[in-house]
Design a protein around this motif. Structure first.
Motif, PDB file in Angstrom:
ATOM      1  N   UNK A 123       0.715  -1.236  -0.009  1.00  0.00           N
ATOM      2  CA  UNK A 123      -0.564  -0.582  -0.278  1.00  0.00           C
ATOM      3  C   UNK A 123       1.159   1.201   0.072  1.00  0.00           C
ATOM      4  N   UNK A 124       1.776   1.135   1.162  1.00  0.00           N
ATOM      5  CA  UNK A 124       2.918   2.383   1.114  1.00  0.00           C
ATOM      6  C   UNK A 124       3.361   2.784  -0.521  1.00  0.00           C
ATOM      7  N   UNK A 176       2.629   1.251  -3.474  1.00  0.00           N
ATOM      8  CA  UNK A 176       1.510   2.892  -3.980  1.00  0.00           C
ATOM      9  C   UNK A 176       1.453   4.389  -4.478  1.00  0.00           C
ATOM     10  N   UNK A 177       1.137   4.441  -2.569  1.00  0.00           N
ATOM     11  CA  UNK A 177       0.899   5.320  -2.370  1.00  0.00           C
ATOM     12  C   UNK A 177       1.602   6.602  -3.206  1.00  0.00           C
ATOM     13  N   UNK A 216       1.557   6.667  -6.378  1.00  0.00           N
ATOM     14  CA  UNK A 216       0.699   6.805  -7.194  1.00  0.00           C
ATOM     15  C   UNK A 216       0.565   8.911  -6.871  1.00  0.00           C
ATOM     16  N   UNK A 217       0.759   9.047  -5.691  1.00  0.00           N
ATOM     17  CA  UNK A 217       1.081  10.556  -4.916  1.00  0.00           C
ATOM     18  C   UNK A 217       2.038  11.587  -6.619  1.00  0.00           C
ATOM     19  N   UNK A 218       3.196  10.336  -6.217  1.00  0.00           N
ATOM     20  CA  UNK A 218       3.656  11.184  -7.411  1.00  0.00           C
ATOM     21  C   UNK A 218       3.869  11.528  -8.619  1.00  0.00           C
ATOM     22  N   UNK A 230       8.147  17.126  -4.649  1.00  0.00           N
ATOM     23  CA  UNK A 230       7.604  15.732  -4.865  1.00  0.00           C
ATOM     24  C   UNK A 230       9.178  14.568  -4.323  1.00  0.00           C
ATOM     25  N   UNK A 271      11.008  15.322  -1.480  1.00  0.00           N
ATOM     26  CA  UNK A 271      10.717  14.954  -0.595  1.00  0.00           C
ATOM     27  C   UNK A 271       9.509  14.380   0.225  1.00  0.00           C
ATOM     28  N   UNK A 272       8.478  14.702  -0.388  1.00  0.00           N
ATOM     29  CA  UNK A 272       7.432  14.027  -0.138  1.00  0.00           C
ATOM     30  C   UNK A 272       7.289  12.530  -0.381  1.00  0.00           C
ATOM     31  N   UNK A 280       9.675  10.851   1.959  1.00  0.00           N
ATOM     32  CA  UNK A 280       8.971  11.333   3.401  1.00  0.00           C
ATOM     33  C   UNK A 280       8.690   9.629   3.617  1.00  0.00           C
ATOM     34  N   UNK A 281       7.940   9.928   2.321  1.00  0.00           N
ATOM     35  CA  UNK A 281       6.813   8.050   2.316  1.00  0.00           C
ATOM     36  C   UNK A 281       7.881   7.255   2.272  1.00  0.00           C
ATOM     37  N   UNK A 316       8.606   5.198   5.431  1.00  0.00           N
ATOM     38  CA  UNK A 316       7.783   4.281   6.883  1.00  0.00           C
ATOM     39  C   UNK A 316       7.665   3.109   6.269  1.00  0.00           C
TER      40      UNK A 316
END
Lengths: 186, 186
Positions: A144-145, A147-148, A151-153, A174, A176-177, A180-181, A184
Motif C-alpha cells: 500500500x505504501x 502504491x501510494x 500514485x501520489x507522485x 515531490x 521531499x514528499x 518522507x513516505x 515508512x
C-alpha cells in the motif's frame, strides 16, 4: 545522439501531439481516431496510415518514458545496498514524473491499462520498480505504501491545477514528499 | 433512516451498477449508453428513461460520496484548532477513500472532470478540503504536498492490485501514510 524516430513536425509527430491534447481533454476512452483526424484537419485513413489503432498511439506516447525507466532501473540495480537501490529508484521516479508530467496521467486511465498490461516488457519494469521499493515478499503495508508513493507522485505531477509550478520546484517538493513516505518502509 | 432514492435491484440501481462495472473496465470515456444497455440486455431508450446522459450517471454515482465529504467538512470546521481541523479532514478523507474504493478512480478520469467542474457545490467542497489541509494562501510546496496526499490516498485505495487487502487494514495503512505526509505541512 540517436536519430529521432520522427523529425519534429512530421505527420507522425503531429498525430501524437493532437492525440495527447485530446487525451488530456477527453481521456483516452473519450477520444476516437475520427476526433484525432478532425483536430488535424485530415482524413481518418491519413491517421490510420501512421498508426494501426488508438492503443498504438498510446504506446508510442509512453514508450520513451518506459525506455527511461528501464535505464534508471539498471542504474538502481547496480547500487550495492538496498537503501542505495531505493534512493536511486525514488529519485528516478520523481525525475521522470516531472519530465513527463503531461503524460503520466495515461498510466491511471482505465482505457490504457489493457494496452499496457498486454506489453510484458512494460509490466516487468513496473514490477521491478515496486520490487526495489518494497523489497521481496512484501506484506500489505509495504504494497500500500509503495502504491501510494507512486500514485501520489505521478498524479500530482500531472495535475493541471499545479501546472503553474515550474519543473525544478515541483521536482524538489515531490522528492521531499516521496522520501518522507519511503521512510515508512525502512 | 432516510428513504433510499431507489430500492435495491430497481431499474435505476441496475443501470448504476452496470455503468460502474463498465467504467472500471473501459473508463468513463470508453463507455457508451449503448454499452450500458447491452450489458443489461435492455434497449438504449430504457437507459435514457433513467438518466439523461452518461454524465448524469457519473454524478449519481459520486453524489453520495460528496454528501459524506460535506458532512466530514462540517465536523472538521467545528474543531477549535487548525491541527484538529486537519486531523479530522485527513481521517475523513482516508475513511471515504476506503469506503468508496470502487468509485474514487472516477475523480481522476479526465472524461469526468468536466462534469464535476460544472457542479459548483462539488468544487466548493473540494476547495474546502484543500484549504483546511494547506491553510490560507498556500505556497507551491503546500499545494503539491496536499495534492500528493489526496491523489496518493484515493488512487491507492482504488488500485485493483490492492483489492485483496481488506478495508480495515487498508484504512490503517493509508491513515499512517497520509499522516506522515501531513507532517511535511506542519
Amino acid at each position: 545522439m540517436a536519430k529521432p524516430v520522427a523529425p519534429r513536425g512530421s505527420a507522425r509527430e503531429r498525430v501524437l501531439q493532437a492525440a495527447l491534447d485530446l487525451f488530456i481533454e477527453h481521456s483516452v476512452g473519450g477520444t476516437s481516431m475520427q476526433m484525432i483526424a478532425d483536430r488535424l484537419g485530415v482524413s481518418k485513413p491519413a491517421v490510420y496510415y501512421q498508426f494501426r489503432s488508438r492503443d498504438d498511439i498510446v504506446m508510442a506516447l509512453v514508450e520513451p518514458m518506459f525506455d527511461d525507466i528501464v535505464r534508471v532501473m539498471k542504474i538502481a540495480a547496480a547500487m550495492p545496498t538496498q537503501q542505495g537501490q531505493r534512493d536511486v529508484t525514488v529519485s528516478g521516479v520523481v525525475e521522470l514524473s516531472v519530465r513527463y508530467r503531461r503524460l503520466t496521467f495515461l498510466f491511471y486511465d482505465r482505457a490504457v491499462e489493457h494496452a499496457v498490461r498486454s506489453r510484458e516488457d512494460f509490466m516487468a519494469v513496473s514490477d521491478a520498480v515496486a520490487a526495489i521499493l518494497h523489497g521481496p515478499n512484501p506484506d500489505a503495508r509495504a504494497r500500500v505504501i509503495t502504491t501510494t508513493l507512486m500514485a501520489g507522485t505521478f498524479t500530482a505531477a500531472a495535475d493541471p491545477e499545479l501546472a503553474d509550478i515550474g519543473d525544478e520546484q515541483l521536482h524538489e517538493i515531490l522528492l521531499d514528499t516521496a522520501r518522507r513516505v519511503l521512510e515508512l518502509l525502512a
